[in-house]
Every structure is written in structure tokens, then in C-alpha cells.
Design an enzyme around this catalytic site. Structure first.
Site, short mmCIF file in Angstrom:
data_model
loop_
_atom_site.label_atom_id
_atom_site.label_comp_id
_atom_site.label_asym_id
_atom_site.label_seq_id
_atom_site.Cartn_x
_atom_site.Cartn_y
_atom_site.Cartn_z
N LYS A 113 35.74 29.25 56.76
CA LYS A 113 37.04 28.61 56.96
C LYS A 113 36.94 27.24 57.61
O LYS A 113 37.86 26.44 57.51
CB LYS A 113 37.95 29.52 57.80
CG LYS A 113 38.53 30.70 57.03
CD LYS A 113 39.70 31.28 57.80
CE LYS A 113 40.33 32.45 57.09
NZ LYS A 113 41.41 33.04 57.87
N LYS A 194 37.14 38.10 43.67
CA LYS A 194 38.28 38.87 44.15
C LYS A 194 39.60 38.16 43.87
O LYS A 194 39.68 36.94 44.02
CB LYS A 194 38.16 39.02 45.68
CG LYS A 194 37.92 40.43 46.14
CD LYS A 194 37.65 40.46 47.62
CE LYS A 194 38.93 40.71 48.39
NZ LYS A 194 38.68 41.13 49.79
N LYS A 197 44.74 35.20 47.65
CA LYS A 197 45.93 34.37 47.85
C LYS A 197 45.55 32.89 47.91
O LYS A 197 46.38 32.03 47.72
CB LYS A 197 46.75 34.71 49.08
CG LYS A 197 46.22 35.64 50.10
CD LYS A 197 47.29 35.87 51.20
CE LYS A 197 46.74 36.75 52.29
NZ LYS A 197 47.63 37.26 53.25
#
Ligand code: AMP
Ligand code: TRP
Length: 322
Positions: A113, A194, A197
Site C-alpha cells: 500500500k 482476485k 474493489k
């Protein structure tokens, strides 16, 4: 043997998709009859990366309503918003002092991140301390999360062990529980990744609140595999396997049709469309019932009643005047 206490958190950022529903939220609802189940909308975790205040507030309400529409029953389970219970931040601060920079530096989610970002907040680095606090405040035994969160749950265990060995038995050591079936719903555009979002391609994921007709189109244009057989084979046919999984998870039955890809996709699209129509009906009923504020107020009070004795125990042990 400790009583089974389940805690899970979900961030009010981005749009929840059918992967979140199948892999997480629905399983939470299914486990409600066993032990104590606590579900938390973690708005304080969400601000570790920039958020628009209006959107954050709206998403917090939206996710709460989605959880209720998914069958989380506040008669059986605890549902609340993290910032409504100040004990989470308070214990998080204490735990900070029993975690090392080196430990937090090893967190792979932090590395991912923060990579390439101009501004990386201290909050993002410290995220796992707050998550440990969420878990440890309630004597949690089980944490149902995706595999990406396993490392954070292990860190919660580590800090609990360190605290216990210094001050005596205080925290229960939690374990992560990774769902097996439907644990991973894959992207419709790239079935080796995967469903997410944060996927920049909007066609990869189907939002729970998305227009059912648009969802249909996404299924019809989902990436499939070469060959023509409709069968489960994650290695050679990830696209078809993913659609088969979505079909069975959302309809509760196995696909028994033939090997025509077009027909198969139509059947999956029918299932997804019907699921979304039913789900959104329940979601709208929750919103229209006007009960959301009441649910949140009650959740805040009930969670505080459980967490506060633990916080005071910790305060006393470290030498704060209580
Ligand atoms: P996230 O969307 O990453 O914040 O995850 C929220 C919850 O949904 C976590 O428990 C995840 O493991 C689960 N989840 C997220 N994406 C998927 C997916 N594609 N398939 C199954 N579960 C998922
Ligand atoms: N970190 C989790 C996620 O991003 C959310 C979360 C916060 C959580 N606190 C938690 C999950 C406590 C389980 C238990 O998905």
C-alpha cells in the site's frame, strides 16, 4: 476451553462486490448461531489512506446496511462502527508500545500500500496495531479474514503474547480462519487475479449494489478459456471454474447444463441478476426501515460494555490510574 468469540472488520471504502459477499460477509452471517459474533465497520482504518469525508460517512452507512441485508442479525450478533467505541484507539495506543518498528515493517500489506506513494501516513504503518486492538479487546478466539489479513492476525497474537508474558494473562490469543469454499472469487477479466474493489478495470468485479442489467453484461463478456467443456478445473480453466463457483455459490446448486459456453454464461448471468435483485430489495428495505441509526447506537453501547473492562484491566497493568 474458551467460548468461541468471532471478530471481523470491514473497511467502509470502495464498493463491496460479490467476492466480499461470498468470501466474507455471507459466511459471517452463517456463523451467527455459534458463540459470540462481533462485526465492526472499521472507519478508523479507512482513513489510513486519503478519504473524502462525505463519501466515507455515506459508505459507513451503506456497508452497515449491506451487512444487515446479508443477514447479520443484531439480536444474535454485535454490529457497530469502530469510531463509535473509543476503546479501540485507546488500546491501539497502548499496544503500539509493545510492537517494534521492525515487526510492522515486515507487513506485506504495508509494503504494497505504501509503494510508490508520495505521502505515506504513520497511520498506514501503524494499521496492524489498531487491528490487534480490535481483536484483543473482546477476547476473540477466531478472526474470519482473507489470506491477505493472516499476517495481521499473527501480529495480534504476537503482541498479545508479549503483553501476557510481561503482565500476566490478559489477552486471549486469536486465530485467523480463512474460508475454504468460495474463499476466492476471481476477476471476470483476469481469472488468475482476485476480484477486487481496487481493480482499475470496472468489468472485473460485480458490485452488490450495481445495476443487475450491467452485471449481466459483465458476466456475458467474462473471460473464458480455450476448449469448450464446462467443468471445474482451476489450473486449465480458471475462467470457467470461477463462473461455475459464482453460479453454485449464489444459487445454492450445481450447474447441470451442457457444454455450450454461451448457454452457460446466460445461466450464470440469470443467477447473478436474480441474486442482485433480491439482495437490493433487502438492502432498500433496511434503508427505508429507518432503523440504521438505532442499530448503530445500540451497537456502540453494547461493544463498549464488553471492551471497557478489558481496557481498564490493561490500563491498570501498565500503571495508569484507573
Ligand atoms: P477487502 O475487500 O480486501 O477489504 O476484503 C473484505 C473481506 O472480503 C475480506 O475478508 C476478504 O478476504 C474478502 N474478499 C475480498 N475480495 C475477495 C474475493 N475476490 N473473493 C473472496 N473473498 C474476498
Ligand atoms: N484489515 C482488515 C481488512 O482490510 C479489516 C479489519 C480491521 C479487520 N480490523 C479488523 C479484520 C479486525 C478482522 C479483524 O480487510
Amino acid at each position: 476451553m474458551n467460548k468461541k468469540i468471532v471478530f471481523s472488520g470491514i473497511q467502509p471504502s470502495g464498493d463491496l462486490h460479490i467476492g466480499n459477499y461470498i468470501g466474507a460477509v455471507r459466511q459471517w452471517a452463517a456463523g451467527q448461531n455459534d458463540g459470540l459474533n462481533i462485526f465492526c465497520v472499521v472507519d478508523m482504518h479507512a482513513i489510513t489512506v486519503p478519504q473524502d469525508p462525505k463519501t466515507l460517512a455515506q459508505k459507513t452507512r451503506e456497508i452497515t446496511a449491506i451487512l444487515l441485508a446479508s443477514g447479520i442479525d443484531t439480536e444474535k450478533s454485535l454490529l457497530f462502527v469502530q469510531s463509535h467505541n473509543p476503546d479501540h484507539a485507546n488500546l491501539g495506543w497502548v499496544l503500539n508500545n509493545y510492537l517494534s518498528m521492525g515487526q510492522l515493517n515486515r507487513m506485506t500489506q504495508y509494503k504494497e500500500k505504501s509503494e510508490g506513494k508520495e505521502f505515506v501516513s504513520v497511520g498506514l504503518f501503524d494499521y496492524p496495531a489498531l487491528m490487534a486492538s480490535d481483536i484483543l479487546l473482546y477476547d476473540t478466539t477466531e478472526v474470519p479474514v482473507g489470506d491477505d489479513q493472516k499476517q495481521h492476525v499473527e501480529l495480534a497474537r504476537d503482541v498479545a503474547e508479549r503483553f501476557n508474558s510481561k503482565y500476566g494473562e490478559t489477552f486471549v490469543l486469536p486465530e485467523s480462519k480463512i474460508p475454504k469454499v468460495g474463499g476466492r472469487v476471481m476477476s471476470l477479466c483476469d481469472p488468475t487475479k482476485k476480484m477486487s474493489k481496487s481493480d482499475p478495470n470496472p468489468n472485473g468485479a460485480i458490485g452488490l449494489l450495481e445495476d443487475p442489467k450491467s452485471a449481466r453484461k459483465k458476466i456475458m463478456s467474462a473471460v473464458t478459456d480455450s476448449g469448450s467443456e464446462v467443468k471445474m478445473d482451476w489450473v486449465n480453466k480458471p475462467g470457467i471454474s470461477n463462473l461455475l463457483e459464482i453460479y453454485s455459490q449464489l444459487s445454492g446448486k450445481e450447474y447441470v447444463g451442457g457444454n455450450n459456453y454461451g448457454e452457460f454464461k446466460t445461466a450464470v448471468a440469470d443467477v447473478v441478476e436474480k441474486f442482485l435483485i433480491d439482495f437490493q430489495k433487502k438492502y432498500n428495505e433496511v434503508l427505508q426501515s429507518g432503523k440504521l441509526d438505532e442499530v448503530l447506537k445500540e451497537g456502540a453501547q453494547k461493544s463498549y460494555a464488553l471492551s471497557h473492562p478489558k481496557l481498564l484491566e490493561v490500563y491498570k497493568k501498565v500503571g495508569f490510574l484507573v
